[in-house]
Design an enzyme around this catalytic site. Structure first.
Site, mmCIF file in Angstrom:
data_model
loop_
_atom_site.group_PDB
_atom_site.id
_atom_site.type_symbol
_atom_site.label_atom_id
_atom_site.label_comp_id
_atom_site.label_asym_id
_atom_site.label_seq_id
_atom_site.Cartn_x
_atom_site.Cartn_y
_atom_site.Cartn_z
ATOM 1 N N ASP A 242 -4.068 2.547 7.327
ATOM 2 C CA ASP A 242 -4.584 2.822 6.205
ATOM 3 C C ASP A 242 -3.518 2.529 5.382
ATOM 4 O O ASP A 242 -2.221 2.541 5.337
ATOM 5 C CB ASP A 242 -5.061 4.287 5.919
ATOM 6 C CG ASP A 242 -4.013 5.141 6.028
ATOM 7 O OD1 ASP A 242 -3.393 5.327 6.965
ATOM 8 O OD2 ASP A 242 -3.756 6.002 5.184
ATOM 9 N N GLU B 153 -2.896 8.253 6.959
ATOM 10 C CA GLU B 153 -1.602 8.706 6.745
ATOM 11 C C GLU B 153 -1.139 8.948 5.364
ATOM 12 O O GLU B 153 -0.805 9.910 5.032
ATOM 13 C CB GLU B 153 -0.422 7.915 7.328
ATOM 14 C CG GLU B 153 0.847 8.449 7.328
ATOM 15 C CD GLU B 153 1.734 8.402 5.993
ATOM 16 O OE1 GLU B 153 2.536 9.109 5.622
ATOM 17 O OE2 GLU B 153 1.454 7.443 5.172
HETATM 18 ZN ZN LIG Z 1 3.598 4.671 5.424
#
Ligand SMILES: [Zn+2]
Length: 649
Positions: free
Chosen positions: A288, A355
């Site tokens: 992501d 994340e």
């Molecule tokens: Zn990163």
């Protein structure tokens, strides 16, 4: 079963490609059940080595035993009289045990400083031997065959002793996992598996070079997928990017699946079991990306990667799709998944999908897939290097505590002409309160927050000013070296203030005002303690009895990694090689990656290496994020070399 001549020759050639771990002699330990043919194989290996022009000495550990009952004390003797001298480049000397006279001979036996010293029959020393030997070999044969051999070799009177001996031996091998942990397992007279990459450093260089164009193409393909896990975004691209990552991992021969917890975003796990005796390495990255923010600040489409001046621009080109591709590049360099697969370690690739939005389901993912993810070394490729041309291992990260402070002075706004001068306004109170957070030099003035020292790295002020885009004339705040201010001292930033907007503000005394603060914690501090300290400070220093309310937003503990030990040495050697002799430095990061702590807690026995593709100009999270392609090539090579080095541990 006859051990094939080929086996010894192949192994001899492989041994001679390796420099000694220490001293001038390579130490090769040969172990196996009684009757497995250790002595024969040691002799064959010695012959094969001699044929290659190497000098060889052989030590039979039976000669160091103190009789039948001694499966333990010989290790001390082997260590002090053979292994330690050889490792410091000196000849070994020991007294041979006389099995007839049942005592040690007076005469000294010398172990020469040969190219290779074979230690045959190390039995109880095996776990300890792994730390010492350049190569460990285990011979396994069916029990019946071993007995047949023993009967042919030894007199009938010896059988009761041998039976006791073999029982102990079997128990010991099982407890010590001797066979699984050996570098080379020989079960059929052939070398069934060797954990050494048969790829040399030069071959790996060439292999990475060969793979880079394809890696670049795949990186661009990934970077075109706008997978953002922030609330309010369309999450379908995250599904596509997980799919794309899964396809890449399958291409490397990994058993791959897309996983998620609840309504969390998709993570990808790819697994390739370790060859017998080889370690497993977990390779982490995330697929992501951060939102792009103000599009007008981008010089080109964030989701259409484009190269300018040796850098590849686009959202995620560095953070962290290049991390994903560094893992893929390393696997491809070993031919992982092809018919010429020479990957010397087990690999678990774990690519997270949220994340940037706080890794909400990561702890649950780690718990759910703990056994799948279990590994000896964890490589987290989500940080960066010290500078272009200077590799680094990240060994400390600051923690974080975000909180809100609200001050209240009035039930509601009142006319500033009527009440001003007697009633304090909330913005006055808040402003005064915020100034108590720092001293005149700009250092944090809240008592009790931890401060420590950083590595002696010089971060030139000019470089720092340029990287951050500080305006002319604005001075730095804080004292001490810049790396200390950024990595090992606390920092408090005032992120936002809620107050009436200036446009249309009435002439009224403001009744309430609220600020959002972000506290970065030095390594060694504790997030709960730090929050309590902040809360107490803010409550204590509000002027004129104003009401203060402190509320918590989110937090993460700081992290310190003790980067000592074989895995870290293996990484540093790989970095040095990839950067043409430049020693890597240990760096801190001012920011926080709380999930590293989650990995450390879940797998306390693993060595955690925090690496990454970013350089100081990568502008991860900002507009015009980019990847330095020359450095990326080095990152890919370093990771391949790291796997090679870890395999040899
Ligand atoms: Zn990163």
């Amino acid at each position: 079963m006859k051990l094939g001549r080929n086996t010894a020759a192949e192994l001899a050639a492989e041994i001679m490609t390796r420099p000694p771990r220490s001293g001038r002699s390579r130490i090769v330990a040969i172990d196996g059940q009684s009757g497995a043919g250790k002595t024969t194989f040691a002799a064959e290996l010695a012959t094969a080595l001699l044929e290659l022009g190497a000098s060889v000495d052989v030590v039979h550990t039976d000669d160091l035993l103190d009789g039948w009952d001694d499966q333990f004390t010989f290790w001390e003797r082997l260590q002090s009289s053979v292994l330690e001298p050889l490792q410091s480049g000196e000849a070994g000397r020991y007294h041979r045990y006389d099995w007839i006279a049942e005592r040690f001979e007076d005469e000294v036996t010398i172990v020469h400083i040969a190219d290779v010293v074979i230690i045959e029959g190390v039995s109880t020393g095996r776990a300890a031997m792994r730390q010492r030997a350049d190569r460990t070999v285990f011979l396994g044969v069916p029990d019946a065959l071993a007995w047949e051999r023993l009967k042919a070799r030894d007199p009938a009177e010896a059988m009761p002793f041998l039976r006791v001996w073999k029982e102990r031996e079997t128990r010991h091998y099982a407890a010590d996992h001797t066979a699984e942990l050996a570098d080379v397992l020989i079960t059929t007279g052939r070398i069934s598996d060797m954990t050494t990459p048969s790829l040399s450093v030069e071959e790996l260089r060439a292999a990475v070079e060969r793979e880079l164009p394809g890696v670049r193409t795949d990186l661009e393909r990934l970077a075109r997928i706008p997978g953002i896990a922030f609330d309010g975004f369309d999450f379908t691209p995250l599904e596509r990017s997980a799919e794309a990552v899964a396809e890449l991992l399958r291409g490397c021969g990994l058993d791959t699946r897309i996983v998620r917890i609840g309504d969390g975003h998709p993570a990808v796990i790819g697994v390739k079991p370790a060859p017998p005796g080889a370690p497993t390495v977990l390779l982490y990255a995330h697929h992501d990306v951060q939102p792009v923010g103000d599009l007008s600040l981008w010089e080109s489409d964030p989701f259409e990667p484009v190269e300018r001046d040796g850098r590849l621009y686009g959202r995620g080109c560095a953070d962290d799709k290049a991390g994903v591709m560094a893992h893929v590049a390393a696997l491809r360099a070993f031919g992982s998944g092809t018919s010429d697969d020479r990957l010397p370690v087990g690999a678990v690739v774990f690519v997270e999908g949220e994340e940037e939005f706080g890794s909400a389901s990561l702890p649950d993912l780690l718990a759910e897939y703990k056994e799948t993810l279990r590994s000896d070394v964890i490589v987290i490729a989500d940080s960066g290097n010290w500078d272009i041309g200077v590799p680094a291992l990240t060994t400390s990260l600051r923690g974080i505590v975000n909180l809100f402070v609200e001050v209240k002075v009035l039930e509601q706004a009142v006319h500033s002409g009527m009440a001003g001068g007697a009633v304090p306004d909330a913005l006055m109170v808040l402003s005064r309160l915020l100034t108590t957070l720092h001293d005149d030099a700009g250092d944090v003035a809240v008592d009790g927050l931890v401060k420590t020292g950083a590595a002696p790295l010089d971060y030139p002020e000019d470089r720092f000013r340029e990287e951050t885009g500080m305006l002319e004339g604005v001075q730095l705040v804080g004292t001490g070296r810049i790396v200390e201010r950024l990595w090992t001292k606390p920092a408090i930033s005032i992120l936002a203030i809620d107050a009436p907007p200036t446009s249309g503000a009435p002439n009224a005394v403001v009744p309430t005002a609220k600020a959002k603060l972000s506290v970065r914690l030095a390594p060694g501090d504790d997030r709960r303690r730090a929050y309590a300290i902040m809360k107490a400070h803010l409550e204590k220093f509000a002027s004129w009895g104003a009401q203060v309310e402190v509320t918590f937003e989110h937090d993460g503990d700081p992290i310190v990694i003790d980067a000592t030990g074989p895995a870290y040495d293996a990484a540093r050697a790989a970095f040095k090689e990839a950067w043409d002799g430049t020693e890597p430095v240990d760096i801190g990061v001012g920011g926080s990656i709380p999930f590293i702590a989650t990995f450390k807690e879940t797998f306390p026995e693993a060595s955690v290496l925090v690496t990454g593709v970013e350089d100081p100009y990568a502008k991860a999270h900002g507009p015009n994020e980019s990847l330095h392609l020359g450095e990326f090539a080095k990152v890919c090579l370093a990771e391949a070399l790291l796997l090679r080095n870890v395999a040899a541990l």
